[in-house]
Design a protein around this motif. Structure first.
Motif, PDB file in Angstrom:
ATOM      1  N   LEU A  42       6.948 -95.756  38.353  1.00 45.38           N
ATOM      2  CA  LEU A  42       6.071 -95.472  37.217  1.00 45.38           C
ATOM      3  C   LEU A  42       6.055 -93.988  36.905  1.00 45.38           C
ATOM      4  CD1 LEU A  42       3.909 -96.314  35.152  1.00 45.38           C
ATOM      5  CD2 LEU A  42       2.207 -96.047  36.978  1.00 45.38           C
ATOM      6  N   ALA A  43       5.960 -93.166  37.942  1.00 44.46           N
ATOM      7  CA  ALA A  43       5.946 -91.720  37.745  1.00 44.46           C
ATOM      8  C   ALA A  43       7.255 -91.234  37.128  1.00 44.46           C
ATOM      9  CB  ALA A  43       5.704 -91.019  39.084  1.00 44.46           C
ATOM     10  N   GLY A  44       8.362 -91.791  37.602  1.00 45.61           N
ATOM     11  CA  GLY A  44       9.665 -91.383  37.077  1.00 45.61           C
ATOM     12  C   GLY A  44       9.828 -91.720  35.611  1.00 45.61           C
ATOM     13  N   PHE A  45       9.452 -92.940  35.232  1.00 45.64           N
ATOM     14  CA  PHE A  45       9.604 -93.337  33.833  1.00 45.64           C
ATOM     15  C   PHE A  45       8.602 -92.627  32.928  1.00 45.64           C
ATOM     16  CE2 PHE A  45      12.221 -96.684  35.582  1.00 45.64           C
ATOM     17  CZ  PHE A  45      13.167 -96.862  34.591  1.00 45.64           C
ATOM     18  N   ALA A  46       7.441 -92.271  33.474  1.00 42.79           N
ATOM     19  CA  ALA A  46       6.496 -91.462  32.699  1.00 42.79           C
ATOM     20  C   ALA A  46       7.123 -90.111  32.368  1.00 42.79           C
ATOM     21  CB  ALA A  46       5.201 -91.269  33.477  1.00 42.79           C
ATOM     22  N   GLY A  47       7.884 -89.562  33.313  1.00 44.22           N
ATOM     23  CA  GLY A  47       8.575 -88.305  33.070  1.00 44.22           C
ATOM     24  C   GLY A  47       9.652 -88.438  32.007  1.00 44.22           C
ATOM     25  N   ILE A  48      10.387 -89.548  32.040  1.00 49.78           N
ATOM     26  CA  ILE A  48      11.435 -89.772  31.033  1.00 49.78           C
ATOM     27  C   ILE A  48      10.815 -89.936  29.647  1.00 49.78           C
ATOM     28  CG2 ILE A  48      13.341 -91.258  30.327  1.00 49.78           C
ATOM     29  CD1 ILE A  48      13.663 -92.065  33.261  1.00 49.78           C
ATOM     30  N   ILE A  49       9.719 -90.687  29.569  1.00 44.77           N
ATOM     31  CA  ILE A  49       9.031 -90.869  28.291  1.00 44.77           C
ATOM     32  C   ILE A  49       8.497 -89.532  27.780  1.00 44.77           C
ATOM     33  CG2 ILE A  49       6.984 -91.901  27.218  1.00 44.77           C
ATOM     34  CD1 ILE A  49       7.433 -94.322  29.082  1.00 44.77           C
ATOM     35  N   ALA A  50       7.956 -88.724  28.695  1.00 44.33           N
ATOM     36  CA  ALA A  50       7.472 -87.403  28.300  1.00 44.33           C
ATOM     37  C   ALA A  50       8.597 -86.567  27.701  1.00 44.33           C
ATOM     38  CB  ALA A  50       6.864 -86.692  29.507  1.00 44.33           C
ATOM     39  N   LEU A  51       9.776 -86.639  28.293  1.00 48.07           N
ATOM     40  CA  LEU A  51      10.926 -85.899  27.764  1.00 48.07           C
ATOM     41  C   LEU A  51      11.276 -86.379  26.363  1.00 48.07           C
ATOM     42  CD1 LEU A  51      13.002 -83.712  28.659  1.00 48.07           C
ATOM     43  CD2 LEU A  51      14.541 -85.594  29.258  1.00 48.07           C
ATOM     44  N   GLY A  52      11.202 -87.696  26.151  1.00 42.96           N
ATOM     45  CA  GLY A  52      11.450 -88.234  24.820  1.00 42.96           C
ATOM     46  C   GLY A  52      10.430 -87.735  23.805  1.00 42.96           C
ATOM     47  N   TRP A  79      -1.345 -86.009  17.841  1.00 42.05           N
ATOM     48  CA  TRP A  79      -1.575 -87.156  18.718  1.00 42.05           C
ATOM     49  C   TRP A  79      -0.441 -87.350  19.723  1.00 42.05           C
ATOM     50  CZ3 TRP A  79      -6.211 -88.910  19.285  1.00 42.05           C
ATOM     51  CH2 TRP A  79      -7.120 -88.825  18.217  1.00 42.05           C
ATOM     52  N   ILE A  80       0.778 -87.091  19.296  1.00 45.17           N
ATOM     53  CA  ILE A  80       1.906 -87.182  20.226  1.00 45.17           C
ATOM     54  C   ILE A  80       1.788 -86.126  21.309  1.00 45.17           C
ATOM     55  CG2 ILE A  80       4.414 -86.923  20.446  1.00 45.17           C
ATOM     56  CD1 ILE A  80       3.623 -89.554  19.260  1.00 45.17           C
ATOM     57  N   GLY A  81       1.238 -84.969  20.941  1.00 48.93           N
ATOM     58  CA  GLY A  81       1.000 -83.936  21.953  1.00 48.93           C
ATOM     59  C   GLY A  81       0.040 -84.427  23.032  1.00 48.93           C
ATOM     60  N   GLY A  82      -0.999 -85.155  22.610  1.00 50.43           N
ATOM     61  CA  GLY A  82      -1.917 -85.741  23.586  1.00 50.43           C
ATOM     62  C   GLY A  82      -1.233 -86.775  24.460  1.00 50.43           C
ATOM     63  N   ALA A  83      -0.376 -87.599  23.836  1.00 50.68           N
ATOM     64  CA  ALA A  83       0.370 -88.608  24.598  1.00 50.68           C
ATOM     65  C   ALA A  83       1.324 -87.949  25.578  1.00 50.68           C
ATOM     66  CB  ALA A  83       1.142 -89.518  23.645  1.00 50.68           C
ATOM     67  N   LEU A  84       1.919 -86.832  25.166  1.00 50.40           N
ATOM     68  CA  LEU A  84       2.820 -86.084  26.053  1.00 50.40           C
ATOM     69  C   LEU A  84       2.074 -85.570  27.278  1.00 50.40           C
ATOM     70  CD1 LEU A  84       5.407 -84.553  26.799  1.00 50.40           C
ATOM     71  CD2 LEU A  84       4.755 -82.784  25.151  1.00 50.40           C
ATOM     72  N   ALA A  85       0.902 -84.986  27.066  1.00 50.87           N
ATOM     73  CA  ALA A  85       0.109 -84.487  28.181  1.00 50.87           C
ATOM     74  C   ALA A  85      -0.290 -85.627  29.119  1.00 50.87           C
ATOM     75  CB  ALA A  85      -1.140 -83.772  27.661  1.00 50.87           C
ATOM     76  N   PHE A  86      -0.619 -86.781  28.546  1.00 50.04           N
ATOM     77  CA  PHE A  86      -1.008 -87.935  29.358  1.00 50.04           C
ATOM     78  C   PHE A  86       0.173 -88.442  30.182  1.00 50.04           C
ATOM     79  CE2 PHE A  86      -1.825 -92.581  29.798  1.00 50.04           C
ATOM     80  CZ  PHE A  86      -2.960 -92.491  30.603  1.00 50.04           C
ATOM     81  N   ALA A  87       1.357 -88.493  29.564  1.00 50.22           N
ATOM     82  CA  ALA A  87       2.551 -88.948  30.284  1.00 50.22           C
ATOM     83  C   ALA A  87       2.881 -88.003  31.438  1.00 50.22           C
ATOM     84  CB  ALA A  87       3.739 -89.042  29.321  1.00 50.22           C
ATOM     85  N   VAL A  88       2.738 -86.705  31.206  1.00 47.32           N
ATOM     86  CA  VAL A  88       2.990 -85.732  32.271  1.00 47.32           C
ATOM     87  C   VAL A  88       1.967 -85.888  33.390  1.00 47.32           C
ATOM     88  CG1 VAL A  88       2.997 -83.269  32.834  1.00 47.32           C
ATOM     89  CG2 VAL A  88       4.129 -84.069  30.759  1.00 47.32           C
ATOM     90  N   LEU A  89       0.723 -86.160  33.019  1.00 50.09           N
ATOM     91  CA  LEU A  89      -0.321 -86.367  34.018  1.00 50.09           C
ATOM     92  C   LEU A  89      -0.001 -87.570  34.903  1.00 50.09           C
ATOM     93  CD1 LEU A  89      -3.086 -85.417  35.040  1.00 50.09           C
ATOM     94  CD2 LEU A  89      -4.134 -86.992  33.400  1.00 50.09           C
ATOM     95  N   ILE A  90       0.466 -88.660  34.288  1.00 52.53           N
ATOM     96  CA  ILE A  90       0.867 -89.843  35.063  1.00 52.53           C
ATOM     97  C   ILE A  90       2.050 -89.510  35.967  1.00 52.53           C
ATOM     98  CG2 ILE A  90       1.846 -92.175  34.898  1.00 52.53           C
ATOM     99  CD1 ILE A  90       0.264 -92.562  32.345  1.00 52.53           C
ATOM    100  N   HIS A  91       3.009 -88.764  35.436  1.00 60.21           N
ATOM    101  CA  HIS A  91       4.187 -88.353  36.190  1.00 60.21           C
ATOM    102  C   HIS A  91       3.784 -87.573  37.441  1.00 60.21           C
ATOM    103  CE1 HIS A  91       8.286 -87.082  36.944  1.00 60.21           C
ATOM    104  NE2 HIS A  91       7.954 -85.797  36.820  1.00 60.21           N
ATOM    105  N   VAL A  92       2.925 -86.587  37.264  1.00 58.26           N
ATOM    106  CA  VAL A  92       2.509 -85.734  38.379  1.00 58.26           C
ATOM    107  C   VAL A  92       1.629 -86.508  39.356  1.00 58.26           C
ATOM    108  CG1 VAL A  92       1.201 -83.666  39.001  1.00 58.26           C
ATOM    109  CG2 VAL A  92       2.723 -83.630  37.020  1.00 58.26           C
ATOM    110  N   ALA A  93       0.695 -87.300  38.827  1.00 55.73           N
ATOM    111  CA  ALA A  93      -0.207 -88.065  39.701  1.00 55.73           C
ATOM    112  C   ALA A  93       0.569 -89.071  40.548  1.00 55.73           C
ATOM    113  CB  ALA A  93      -1.256 -88.789  38.850  1.00 55.73           C
TER     114      ALA A  93
END
Length: 212
Positions: A42-52, A79-93
């Motif tokens: 989950l963390a890995g794919f959150a990182g890939i989505i964040a990159l997208g 709003w995408i900026g907020g989604a990006l921050a959330f995806a990075v948070l999931i990645h790191v967590a």
């Protein structure tokens, strides 16, 4: 002319979907997933989505995603900026849950892995932009002030994210990963050049109107 615009819009969206979707699909078929737990995956794919999402941001602010208007593009960028921050948070967590010592080393810039400092730097830049964007009205940041703050941080986000991704030898497939990173760099450079040109044109028009 309308038909050409419609076809062009479709091609742009298809290209964007492929640029983001192909790396995700390739990562989903990686043999390395067999050795990873669900939280790590989950963390890995959150990182890939964040990159997208990093790719989507300059395309939105530059107005390259028809038929979105300039106003809707800016709102979507927010709003995408907020989604990006959330995806990075999931990645790191997720990475913290699977390996706290590694994350402590990364966050303190003492990790032996070369990709860690770039990712952590990009992460903090993303969080700073997200925080300032949420407080922009309260802080009464003028557009010019916001640009002065936002543009350097955006450069850090893009550069850090791209280098972080390219240095990692993980589930992402090499070619599709490189294409996505190249697209991010190209979109960011084009958006910054175009926006700078538009700003100069507006300033020249304002000076001309003032003289008249």
């Amino acid at each position: 002319m309308t038909g050409w615009r419609s076809a062009r819009a479709i091609l742009i969206w298809v290209a964007l979907a492929l640029a983001i979707g192909v790396p995700i699909a390739a990562a989903a078929t990686s043999e390395q997933l067999a050795w990873r737990g669900p939280v790590y995956i989950l963390a890995g794919f959150a990182g890939i989505i964040a990159l997208g999402l990093v790719l989507v941001q300059p395309l939105l602010i530059g107005g390259y995603l028809p038929p979105l208007s300039a106003y809707r593009g800016r709102r979507a960028h927010h709003w995408i900026g907020g989604a990006l921050a959330f995806a990075v948070l999931i990645h790191v967590a997720g990475l913290w849950i699977t390996s706290p010592p590694d994350m402590i080393d990364a966050l303190t810039f003492s990790s032996p892995t070369p990709f860690s400092p770039f990712g952590v730097t990009a992460m903090w830049a993303i969080f700073i932009v997200a925080l300032l964007a949420s407080l922009r009205r309260r802080l009464e940041l003028r557009p010019r002030t916001w640009r002065i703050i936002h543009i350097p941080l955006a450069i850090v986000i893009v550069a850090g994210s791209v280098v972080h991704c390219l240095l990692i030898e993980g589930t992402m497939e090499t070619i599709s990963k490189a294409v996505l990173c190249a697209a991010i760099l190209a979109a960011t450079i084009k958006a910054m050049i175009d926006l700078q040109v538009w700003r100069k044109r507006r300033e020249l028009r304002g000076e001309s109107a003032a003289r008249q």
